[in-house]
Design an enzyme around this catalytic site. Structure first.
Site, PDB file in Angstrom:
ATOM      1  N   ASP A  10       7.507   3.369  -6.169  1.00 62.27           N
ATOM      2  CA  ASP A  10       6.589   2.489  -6.860  1.00 62.27           C
ATOM      3  C   ASP A  10       5.355   3.332  -7.199  1.00 62.27           C
ATOM      4  O   ASP A  10       5.213   4.456  -6.709  1.00 62.27           O
ATOM      5  CB  ASP A  10       6.237   1.318  -5.943  1.00 62.27           C
ATOM      6  N   ASP A  12       1.513   1.868  -8.241  1.00 61.14           N
ATOM      7  CA  ASP A  12       0.277   1.282  -7.695  1.00 61.14           C
ATOM      8  C   ASP A  12       0.481   0.872  -6.237  1.00 61.14           C
ATOM      9  O   ASP A  12       1.413   0.130  -5.919  1.00 61.14           O
ATOM     10  CB  ASP A  12      -0.119   0.028  -8.493  1.00 61.14           C
ATOM     11  N   ASP A 172       5.424  -0.429  -1.533  1.00 59.53           N
ATOM     12  CA  ASP A 172       4.410  -0.996  -0.647  1.00 59.53           C
ATOM     13  C   ASP A 172       4.424  -2.519  -0.614  1.00 59.53           C
ATOM     14  O   ASP A 172       3.645  -3.126   0.112  1.00 59.53           O
ATOM     15  CB  ASP A 172       3.013  -0.544  -1.095  1.00 59.53           C
TER      16      ASP A 172
END
Length: 221
Positions: A10, A12, A172
């Site tokens: 991922d 961000d 995250d």
């Protein structure tokens, strides 16, 4: 030898802490339309599901009702600031670049799968000197469906001719875990990112890591 051939990431909240810039985006829009500004802590709960949901959450947070013309004007402001504040205050998380370089040197194929607007993915990665480390990047408009749908994972597996079992994803948020599990990929949940203020362990990823550098240990297990 690790069974993983491709490692997906991922963006961000995983590779880059973009929260400060995303807060500038929201506050730029709010200020332009005479609305109260907000904090990073609040913006944290709006992000992770793509720009459209981010915008919707920001608008909803005002507690006001806007007509179609106002919403269109606000969206234009939002898009303008989103394109402006790309790397104004963003920073790579600790150990990201050194870990990516080490993984690349070990022969792993690295890819990015993010819900961030597609046209912003390369500029962000380039700004931090890591774009060339990735063999493929998928953004929010690259495919018809985005995470938490598993299609981006399946697309990468097909592109590199691997099975989902041979791909490890690092993210995250719950979206990363849901998409990876649905595709049949193992997934690392990083504890420091943007999971709507909920501990990532609650999403039950395959592995939980506090430090990005832990990915090096995980792939060799």
């Amino acid at each position: 030898m690790s069974r993983y051939k491709v490692i997906g990431f991922d963006l961000d909240g995983t590779l880059v802490n973009t929260l400060p810039d995303l807060t500038l985006v929201a506050n730029g829009m709010f200020s332009e339309h005479g609305l109260p500004t907000t904090t990073q802590e609040t913006v944290l709960s709006w992000i992770g599901k793509g720009a459209d949901i981010f915008f919707q959450n920001a608008v909803a947070s005002t507690g006001k009702v806007f007509d179609a013309v106002q919403l269109s004007q606000m969206r234009a402001s939002f898009d303008k600031y989103y394109a402006t504040y790309v790397c104004e205050k963003s920073e790579l998380y600790p150990n990201v670049k050194s870990t990516l370089v080490a993984l690349k040197e070990k022969g792993y194929t690295l890819v990015v799968i993010t819900n961030k607007p597609t046209h912003l993915v390369e500029p962000v990665l380039t700004a931090f000197g890591i774009f060339e480390l990735f063999s493929a990047t998928l953004g929010g408009q690259s495919l018809p469906k985005i995470k938490p749908h598993p299609d981006p994972m399946f697309f990468i597996c097909k592109q590199f001719n691997i099975t989902p079992h041979e791909m490890l994803f690092v993210g995250d948020s719950e979206n990363d875990v849901i998409a990876s599990k649905a595709a049949g990929c193992d997934v690392v949940g990083l504890t420091y990112g943007y999971n709507y203020n909920v501990p990532i362990a609650k999403a039950e990823p395959t592995f939980v890591a506090d430090d990005f550098a832990d990915v090096l240990k995980i792939v060799e297990k």
